[in-house]
Design a protein around this motif. Structure first.
Motif, PDB file in Angstrom:
ATOM      1  N   VAL A  31      -0.607  -4.321 -10.362  1.00 26.97           N
ATOM      2  CA  VAL A  31      -1.418  -3.027 -10.966  1.00 26.97           C
ATOM      3  C   VAL A  31      -1.667  -2.150  -9.942  1.00 26.97           C
ATOM      4  O   VAL A  31      -1.981  -2.831  -8.386  1.00 26.97           O
ATOM      5  CB  VAL A  31      -2.929  -3.811 -11.388  1.00 26.97           C
ATOM      6  CG1 VAL A  31      -3.874  -2.612 -11.576  1.00 26.97           C
ATOM      7  CG2 VAL A  31      -2.777  -4.528 -12.795  1.00 26.97           C
ATOM      8  N   GLU A  32      -1.618  -0.893  -9.968  1.00 27.36           N
ATOM      9  CA  GLU A  32      -1.932   0.019  -8.975  1.00 27.36           C
ATOM     10  C   GLU A  32      -3.165   0.700  -9.161  1.00 27.36           C
ATOM     11  O   GLU A  32      -3.698   0.766 -10.098  1.00 27.36           O
ATOM     12  CB  GLU A  32      -0.772   1.195  -9.099  1.00 27.36           C
ATOM     13  CG  GLU A  32      -0.938   2.247  -8.031  1.00 27.36           C
ATOM     14  CD  GLU A  32       0.188   3.411  -8.103  1.00 27.36           C
ATOM     15  OE1 GLU A  32       1.179   3.128  -8.756  1.00 27.36           O
ATOM     16  OE2 GLU A  32      -0.018   4.444  -7.746  1.00 27.36           O
ATOM     17  N   LEU A  33      -4.105   0.883  -7.981  1.00 23.38           N
ATOM     18  CA  LEU A  33      -5.620   1.038  -8.026  1.00 23.38           C
ATOM     19  C   LEU A  33      -5.482   2.523  -7.371  1.00 23.38           C
ATOM     20  O   LEU A  33      -4.708   2.927  -6.328  1.00 23.38           O
ATOM     21  CB  LEU A  33      -6.390   0.176  -7.202  1.00 23.38           C
ATOM     22  CG  LEU A  33      -6.430  -1.275  -7.639  1.00 23.38           C
ATOM     23  CD1 LEU A  33      -7.118  -2.287  -7.009  1.00 23.38           C
ATOM     24  CD2 LEU A  33      -6.831  -1.385  -9.236  1.00 23.38           C
ATOM     25  N   LEU A  66       0.788  -1.174   0.071  1.00 25.19           N
ATOM     26  CA  LEU A  66      -0.032   0.051  -0.048  1.00 25.19           C
ATOM     27  C   LEU A  66       0.649   1.300  -0.010  1.00 25.19           C
ATOM     28  O   LEU A  66       1.919   1.290   0.822  1.00 25.19           O
ATOM     29  CB  LEU A  66      -1.056   0.035   1.341  1.00 25.19           C
ATOM     30  CG  LEU A  66      -2.282   0.288   1.169  1.00 25.19           C
ATOM     31  CD1 LEU A  66      -3.171  -0.790   0.011  1.00 25.19           C
ATOM     32  CD2 LEU A  66      -3.059   0.531   2.496  1.00 25.19           C
ATOM     33  N   GLU A  67       0.490   2.248  -0.891  1.00 18.82           N
ATOM     34  CA  GLU A  67       1.147   3.607  -0.709  1.00 18.82           C
ATOM     35  C   GLU A  67      -0.038   4.630  -0.195  1.00 18.82           C
ATOM     36  O   GLU A  67      -1.128   4.605  -0.747  1.00 18.82           O
ATOM     37  CB  GLU A  67       1.361   3.972  -2.105  1.00 18.82           C
ATOM     38  CG  GLU A  67       2.538   3.082  -2.669  1.00 18.82           C
ATOM     39  CD  GLU A  67       2.689   3.442  -4.180  1.00 18.82           C
ATOM     40  OE1 GLU A  67       3.564   4.257  -4.538  1.00 18.82           O
ATOM     41  OE2 GLU A  67       1.871   3.023  -4.979  1.00 18.82           O
ATOM     42  N   VAL A  68       0.391   5.119   0.845  1.00 21.03           N
ATOM     43  CA  VAL A  68      -1.064   5.983   1.631  1.00 21.03           C
ATOM     44  C   VAL A  68      -0.327   7.422   1.556  1.00 21.03           C
ATOM     45  O   VAL A  68       0.758   7.720   1.995  1.00 21.03           O
ATOM     46  CB  VAL A  68      -1.326   5.617   2.995  1.00 21.03           C
ATOM     47  CG1 VAL A  68      -2.100   6.701   3.689  1.00 21.03           C
ATOM     48  CG2 VAL A  68      -1.885   4.246   2.960  1.00 21.03           C
ATOM     49  N   SER A 126      -0.683   3.307 -18.590  1.00 26.56           N
ATOM     50  CA  SER A 126       0.243   2.100 -18.443  1.00 26.56           C
ATOM     51  C   SER A 126       1.176   2.629 -17.300  1.00 26.56           C
ATOM     52  O   SER A 126       1.501   3.905 -17.653  1.00 26.56           O
ATOM     53  CB  SER A 126       0.749   1.763 -19.767  1.00 26.56           C
ATOM     54  OG  SER A 126       1.581   2.577 -20.230  1.00 26.56           O
ATOM     55  N   LYS A 127       1.928   1.902 -16.637  1.00 20.93           N
ATOM     56  CA  LYS A 127       2.852   2.310 -15.426  1.00 20.93           C
ATOM     57  C   LYS A 127       4.050   3.136 -15.970  1.00 20.93           C
ATOM     58  O   LYS A 127       4.902   2.221 -16.863  1.00 20.93           O
ATOM     59  CB  LYS A 127       2.965   1.195 -14.385  1.00 20.93           C
ATOM     60  CG  LYS A 127       3.668   1.430 -13.387  1.00 20.93           C
ATOM     61  CD  LYS A 127       2.910   2.620 -12.664  1.00 20.93           C
ATOM     62  CE  LYS A 127       3.778   3.055 -11.315  1.00 20.93           C
ATOM     63  NZ  LYS A 127       3.283   4.072 -10.500  1.00 20.93           N
ATOM     64  N   GLU A 128       4.332   4.097 -15.602  1.00 24.41           N
ATOM     65  CA  GLU A 128       5.683   4.804 -15.863  1.00 24.41           C
ATOM     66  C   GLU A 128       6.716   4.165 -15.020  1.00 24.41           C
ATOM     67  O   GLU A 128       6.242   3.837 -13.711  1.00 24.41           O
ATOM     68  CB  GLU A 128       5.595   6.368 -15.972  1.00 24.41           C
ATOM     69  CG  GLU A 128       5.092   6.807 -14.538  1.00 24.41           C
ATOM     70  CD  GLU A 128       3.781   6.764 -14.203  1.00 24.41           C
ATOM     71  OE1 GLU A 128       3.434   5.909 -13.565  1.00 24.41           O
ATOM     72  OE2 GLU A 128       2.709   7.461 -14.970  1.00 24.41           O
TER      73      GLU A 128
HETATM   74 MG    MG Z   1       3.696   3.894  -6.882  1.00 30.73          MG
END
Ligand code: MG
Ligand code: ADP
Ligand code: ZN
Length: 477
Positions: free
Chosen positions: A212-214, A10-12, A263-265
């Motif tokens: 995958v990042e949400l 998790l990134e918060v 798409s993710k950088e």
């Molecule tokens: Mg990130």
């Protein structure tokens, strides 16, 4: 379908509760007219210089200590370069190789057991502004009030294994930040934003799958819904021998599904480099030790103590300690009235109901601990019944009167007088010959029926002990 293990990190982003912004003196109040809290620094004018907000650094250190992190003595800020209209400088000041907090851990109550979640890092950065797409025909606008608000980004290792674990971790983190008074925890307004990263891997393997990042998740319910949807989607792709694309997906509340945003950088796309306008920030051992003293007992520890010290059920301890003001209120009450479970029932029940209705917390309760305790003492002293005490609580909360005043004004004093009670009992007996016959025929469970009717007929004021005693006598006769 093969079976997969869920892996989540998790990134918060937590907005820090400083009065001024991260690198300028502008205010941080939410909801003011657009662009009224801006200055040349946060508007990104050429030639202006940022100055580090000391309070934001202290809040980051205190949070790092609460999350068992190592606090770095030599800190650098970096420029993260990208273009977007809500980012007037063309770069965000953040921390890259040298985050202020590293290598921590927290404990959560997992499925029946304690589990450690490792904290990879927590770093300071500044928030962006907000694009407003409500302009009708004249296009979009930008509000830069939020630009430059201090953020602490808290990143875990990929240690969570289910949507429920993520919710538990996030609740714990939110409670912790609120205990520390570094963040108001408001997910709807975006003061606390959460971005889960999720991948699957075949059970029994250890290599990480493609993640995958949400984004766009602004409540606990959406965290759970979005993760559960994404787990199903990825399971389906993988079990049909498909591949997961590394990308950022947005949670769509209306449709109840996630959709690709971009798409993710990779990090190198941002051309990070040390910000030459900011000197390195050094943090001394003495400063850290000073701040360590200001870290309060945290929710998980407090919950455990409530169980051992007061003998409360886990559940009660969890509810009471989730918010610091409520836990403080409860402890103030128990100091005055040494019956923790009774107290817990009142605080979690009657009090919390009124507080929730009013949308406020226990620190602002119009019923002080002293007043609540004096209400309970009226019950113990048999001046009023428990039922009456419960019934008058909303008035106690709303009116600012003392319990004694309310009891007197409404004539709610408990009735123990035998003649008055005897009359009520006689009436109930006469009206219910069938039940009397049953009772006298040996069916003792009917006794409760009589007690109930007598209590009701007395408007809840009858002294239950006396009622029992008299009823037994009269029914026997
Ligand atoms: Mg990130
Ligand atoms: P990025 O550079 O894309 O932000 P990071 O490696 O910094 O990726 O990790 C961001 C978050 O994603 C961290 O919380 C980390 O634990 C988590 N994470 C990294 N790889 C995976 C993975 N394969 N599956 C699930 N979570 C992951
Ligand atoms: Zn400013």
């Amino acid at each position: 379908m093969g079976s997969y293990e869920v892996v989540i990190g998790l990134e918060v982003h937590a907005q820090l509760l400083t009065q001024s912004k991260m690198f300028c003196a502008c205010g941080t109040t939410f909801g003011l007219p657009a662009n009224t809290q801006t200055c040349p620094v946060c508007l990104g004018m050429p030639g202006t210089l940022p100055v580090i907000n000391h309070k934001a650094v202290e809040m980051a250190i205190r949070t790092g200590l609460a999350l068992n992190c190592r606090i770095r003595s030599g800190n650098r800020f970096a420029r993260k370069n990208y273009f977007y209209p809500d980012l007037p400088k063309g770069y965000q000041i953040s921390q890259y190789e040298a985050p202020i907090c590293e290598s921590g851990w927290v404990e959560i109550n997992g499925a029946g057991a304690q589990k450690k979640i490792r904290i990879r890092r927590a770093h300071l950065e500044e928030d962006a502004g907000k694009n407003l797409h409500d302009g009708g025909t004249d296009g979009s606008r930008v509000d830069l009030n939020r630009a430059g608000t201090p953020l602490l980004e808290i990143v875990t290792e990929p240690d969570m294994r289910s949507a429920d674990e993520v919710v538990t971790y996030l609740k714990m983190l939110r409670d912790t930040l609120m205990y520390l008074e570094v963040c108001d925890g408001n997910m709807e307004q975006g003061s606390l934003r959460c971005e889960p990263n999720l991948s699957l891997r075949p059970v029994g393997t250890t290599e990480l799958g493609t993640k995958v990042e949400l984004k766009n998740i602004n409540s606990f319910k959406f965290v759970k819904d979005a993760l559960e949807y994404e787990i199903k989607r990825q399971t389906k792709v993988l079990s049909q021998s498909g591949r997961i694309q590394q990308e950022t997906r947005l949670w769509d509340v209306e449709k109840g599904e996630t959709a690709v945003m971009r798409s993710k950088e990779d990090a190198h796309d941002y051309r990070y480099f040390p910000d030459p306008d900011l000197v390195p920030l050094s943090i001394s051992e003495e400063w850290i030790e000073e701040l360590r003293k200001t870290v309060p007992e945290l929710p998980v520890a407090r919950q455990k103590r409530f169980v051992t010290e007061y003998g409360l059920p886990e559940y009660d301890a969890g509810v009471l300690t989730a918010e610091k003001p409520l836990a403080d209120y409860f402890e103030a009450c128990v100091k005055l009235y040494d019956q923790p479970k009774t107290m817990s029932n009142w605080v979690m029940g009657e009090l919390l109901r009124e507080l929730n209705n009013a949308g406020t917390d226990a620190a602002a309760s119009p019923v002080s601990p002293e007043r609540l305790v004096s209400l309970l003492k009226l019950v113990d002293g048999r001046t009023i019944s428990l039922k009456v005490a419960r019934d008058i609580f909303p008035e106690l909360y709303a009116s600012g009167k003392t319990p004694e005043q309310i009891v007197q004004e409404k004539g709610l004093t408990q009735v123990s007088d035998e003649t008055t009670l005897g009359k009520i009992i006689d009436e109930v007996i006469t009206k219910n010959p069938q039940q009397v016959a049953q009772y006298r025929g040996g069916k003792e469970t009917v006794f409760g029926f009589f007690v109930g009717h007598v209590m009701k007929a007395s408007g809840g004021k009858a002294n239950p002990g006396k009622v029992n005693e008299l009823l037994k006598k009269k029914l026997a006769g």
